[in-house]
Design a protein around this motif. Sequence first.
Motif, PDB file in Angstrom:
ATOM      1  N   VAL A  12      -8.389  29.600 -15.515  1.00 16.85           N
ATOM      2  CA  VAL A  12      -9.181  30.580 -14.776  1.00 16.85           C
ATOM      3  C   VAL A  12      -9.970  29.893 -13.654  1.00 16.85           C
ATOM      4  CG1 VAL A  12     -11.272  30.509 -16.243  1.00 16.85           C
ATOM      5  CG2 VAL A  12     -10.638  32.634 -15.077  1.00 16.85           C
ATOM      6  N   THR A  13     -10.015  30.547 -12.507  1.00 15.31           N
ATOM      7  CA  THR A  13     -10.826  30.107 -11.371  1.00 15.31           C
ATOM      8  C   THR A  13     -11.509  31.338 -10.786  1.00 15.31           C
ATOM      9  OG1 THR A  13      -9.125  30.459  -9.677  1.00 15.31           O
ATOM     10  CG2 THR A  13      -9.134  28.292 -10.793  1.00 15.31           C
ATOM     11  N   PRO A  14     -12.582  31.146 -10.024  1.00 14.97           N
ATOM     12  CA  PRO A  14     -13.212  32.306  -9.381  1.00 14.97           C
ATOM     13  C   PRO A  14     -12.230  33.073  -8.485  1.00 14.97           C
ATOM     14  CG  PRO A  14     -14.688  30.428  -9.273  1.00 14.97           C
ATOM     15  CD  PRO A  14     -13.351  29.919  -9.801  1.00 14.97           C
ATOM     16  N   GLU A  15     -11.297  32.366  -7.875  1.00 21.39           N
ATOM     17  CA  GLU A  15     -10.354  33.015  -6.957  1.00 21.39           C
ATOM     18  C   GLU A  15      -9.307  33.844  -7.701  1.00 21.39           C
ATOM     19  OE1 GLU A  15     -12.497  29.805  -5.264  1.00 21.39           O
ATOM     20  OE2 GLU A  15     -11.048  29.631  -6.895  1.00 21.39           O
ATOM     21  N   ASN A  16      -8.678  33.266  -8.738  1.00 17.67           N
ATOM     22  CA  ASN A  16      -7.601  34.015  -9.391  1.00 17.67           C
ATOM     23  C   ASN A  16      -8.114  35.086 -10.349  1.00 17.67           C
ATOM     24  OD1 ASN A  16      -8.179  32.567 -11.798  1.00 17.67           O
ATOM     25  ND2 ASN A  16      -6.310  31.341 -11.696  1.00 17.67           N
ATOM     26  N   ALA A  18     -10.895  37.041  -9.518  1.00 17.53           N
ATOM     27  CA  ALA A  18     -11.781  37.914  -8.734  1.00 17.53           C
ATOM     28  C   ALA A  18     -11.503  39.404  -8.935  1.00 17.53           C
ATOM     29  CB  ALA A  18     -11.687  37.559  -7.253  1.00 17.53           C
ATOM     30  N   LEU A  19     -10.254  39.797  -9.128  1.00 16.80           N
ATOM     31  CA  LEU A  19      -9.919  41.204  -9.347  1.00 16.80           C
ATOM     32  C   LEU A  19     -10.544  41.730 -10.636  1.00 16.80           C
ATOM     33  CD1 LEU A  19      -8.216  43.757  -8.643  1.00 16.80           C
ATOM     34  CD2 LEU A  19      -6.334  42.706  -9.908  1.00 16.80           C
ATOM     35  N   TYR A  20     -10.762  40.846 -11.599  1.00 18.55           N
ATOM     36  CA  TYR A  20     -11.212  41.256 -12.929  1.00 18.55           C
ATOM     37  C   TYR A  20     -12.697  41.006 -13.180  1.00 18.55           C
ATOM     38  CZ  TYR A  20      -6.202  40.986 -13.292  1.00 18.55           C
ATOM     39  OH  TYR A  20      -4.860  41.158 -13.057  1.00 18.55           O
ATOM     40  N   GLY A  21     -13.302  40.097 -12.435  1.00 16.90           N
ATOM     41  CA  GLY A  21     -14.706  39.798 -12.660  1.00 16.90           C
ATOM     42  C   GLY A  21     -15.109  38.453 -12.078  1.00 16.90           C
ATOM     43  N   LYS A  22     -16.129  37.855 -12.693  1.00 15.36           N
ATOM     44  CA  LYS A  22     -16.718  36.607 -12.213  1.00 15.36           C
ATOM     45  C   LYS A  22     -16.413  35.467 -13.185  1.00 15.36           C
ATOM     46  CE  LYS A  22     -20.510  38.909 -12.409  1.00 15.36           C
ATOM     47  NZ  LYS A  22     -21.823  39.473 -12.480  1.00 15.36           N
ATOM     48  N   VAL A  23     -16.427  34.257 -12.653  1.00 19.93           N
ATOM     49  CA  VAL A  23     -16.241  33.047 -13.454  1.00 19.93           C
ATOM     50  C   VAL A  23     -17.445  32.144 -13.219  1.00 19.93           C
ATOM     51  CG1 VAL A  23     -14.826  30.985 -13.811  1.00 19.93           C
ATOM     52  CG2 VAL A  23     -13.726  33.160 -13.271  1.00 19.93           C
ATOM     53  N   TYR A  24     -17.993  31.630 -14.302  1.00 19.94           N
ATOM     54  CA  TYR A  24     -19.057  30.631 -14.236  1.00 19.94           C
ATOM     55  C   TYR A  24     -18.526  29.352 -14.859  1.00 19.94           C
ATOM     56  CZ  TYR A  24     -22.206  34.542 -13.388  1.00 19.94           C
ATOM     57  OH  TYR A  24     -22.813  35.652 -12.860  1.00 19.94           O
ATOM     58  N   ASP A  25     -18.809  28.218 -14.204  1.00 23.50           N
ATOM     59  CA  ASP A  25     -18.397  26.930 -14.737  1.00 23.50           C
ATOM     60  C   ASP A  25     -19.645  26.091 -14.957  1.00 23.50           C
ATOM     61  OD1 ASP A  25     -17.318  24.500 -15.417  1.00 23.50           O
ATOM     62  OD2 ASP A  25     -15.874  24.470 -13.775  1.00 23.50           O
ATOM     63  N   LEU A  26     -19.971  25.878 -16.215  1.00 24.28           N
ATOM     64  CA  LEU A  26     -21.170  25.122 -16.565  1.00 24.28           C
ATOM     65  C   LEU A  26     -20.828  23.694 -16.984  1.00 24.28           C
ATOM     66  CD1 LEU A  26     -21.946  28.327 -17.995  1.00 24.28           C
ATOM     67  CD2 LEU A  26     -23.998  27.150 -17.259  1.00 24.28           C
ATOM     68  N   ALA A 114     -11.812  27.515 -20.585  1.00 26.58           N
ATOM     69  CA  ALA A 114     -12.099  26.229 -21.221  1.00 26.58           C
ATOM     70  C   ALA A 114     -13.553  26.178 -21.691  1.00 26.58           C
ATOM     71  CB  ALA A 114     -11.828  25.098 -20.232  1.00 26.58           C
ATOM     72  N   PRO A 115     -13.860  25.321 -22.659  1.00 26.99           N
ATOM     73  CA  PRO A 115     -15.257  25.140 -23.049  1.00 26.99           C
ATOM     74  C   PRO A 115     -16.114  24.816 -21.824  1.00 26.99           C
ATOM     75  CG  PRO A 115     -13.841  24.057 -24.630  1.00 26.99           C
ATOM     76  CD  PRO A 115     -12.957  24.489 -23.477  1.00 26.99           C
ATOM     77  N   GLY A 116     -17.256  25.463 -21.727  1.00 31.22           N
ATOM     78  CA  GLY A 116     -18.141  25.287 -20.577  1.00 31.22           C
ATOM     79  C   GLY A 116     -17.934  26.334 -19.499  1.00 31.22           C
ATOM     80  N   GLN A 117     -16.902  27.148 -19.619  1.00 28.09           N
ATOM     81  CA  GLN A 117     -16.669  28.240 -18.673  1.00 28.09           C
ATOM     82  C   GLN A 117     -17.017  29.568 -19.344  1.00 28.09           C
ATOM     83  OE1 GLN A 117     -12.432  27.597 -17.825  1.00 28.09           O
ATOM     84  NE2 GLN A 117     -13.026  27.082 -15.728  1.00 28.09           N
ATOM     85  N   ALA A 118     -17.397  30.532 -18.524  1.00 23.60           N
ATOM     86  CA  ALA A 118     -17.598  31.904 -18.994  1.00 23.60           C
ATOM     87  C   ALA A 118     -16.996  32.832 -17.951  1.00 23.60           C
ATOM     88  CB  ALA A 118     -19.085  32.212 -19.161  1.00 23.60           C
ATOM     89  N   VAL A 119     -16.367  33.898 -18.404  1.00 24.10           N
ATOM     90  CA  VAL A 119     -15.898  34.940 -17.494  1.00 24.10           C
ATOM     91  C   VAL A 119     -16.664  36.211 -17.828  1.00 24.10           C
ATOM     92  CG1 VAL A 119     -13.603  33.927 -17.252  1.00 24.10           C
ATOM     93  CG2 VAL A 119     -13.963  35.742 -18.912  1.00 24.10           C
ATOM     94  N   VAL A 120     -16.931  37.006 -16.806  1.00 23.91           N
ATOM     95  CA  VAL A 120     -17.587  38.295 -16.989  1.00 23.91           C
ATOM     96  C   VAL A 120     -16.664  39.346 -16.381  1.00 23.91           C
ATOM     97  CG1 VAL A 120     -19.623  39.702 -16.533  1.00 23.91           C
ATOM     98  CG2 VAL A 120     -19.866  37.221 -16.833  1.00 23.91           C
TER      99      VAL A 120
END
Length: 170
Positions: A12-16, A18-26, A114-120
């Motif tokens: 998952v990336t913010p770009e791929n 984007a149609l479904y929501g947001k990506v945070y990478d911590l 992946a661990p450390g990522q969250a999708v909304v």
Amino acid sequence: MNVPDAVVAQPVTPENFALYGKVYDLTGDAESTVIWTAGDGWDDGFTRAPLIDGAGHLGITRGGGAPWSCAAMERHPGTEEAIFCAAEPVILAVAPASVAGAPHRDDIEAFVIAPGQAVVMHRNVWHDACRGLSGPAPYYWMAVCGLGESPWVPVEGGPRQVQAAQGRRL
């Protein structure tokens, strides 16, 4: 073994996504949507804005492993939903938000979180329960609960196989 017509999960990336929501990478310290702090022997990051819109509930799901047959999905018209894994990567299968009564199998995409990522996920995004990338894995979710039914409906056109890319481990 790759199955013909299967959906192969991509990182998952913010770009791929984007149609479904947001990506945070911590996992790093460069994400502008994350505030980073540090102290003696520790550092952390937290989302600049609340993770979801509303006072969400925290839940855990114990998902099976990939590959699997995505036969039913749900959506939430009254809340966003955040997904984040515990210790192991998970695969999230989604289809675009729509007014249709069911998602279509040809619209299903899959993403590795992946661990450390969250999708909304945006409201009304169709989704299946996550599955572990390399075997059963628990994952956390956050959403506003108690807003009515979130019925699981069969995927229009029949189930679609979801799998990890061959040899892919994060």
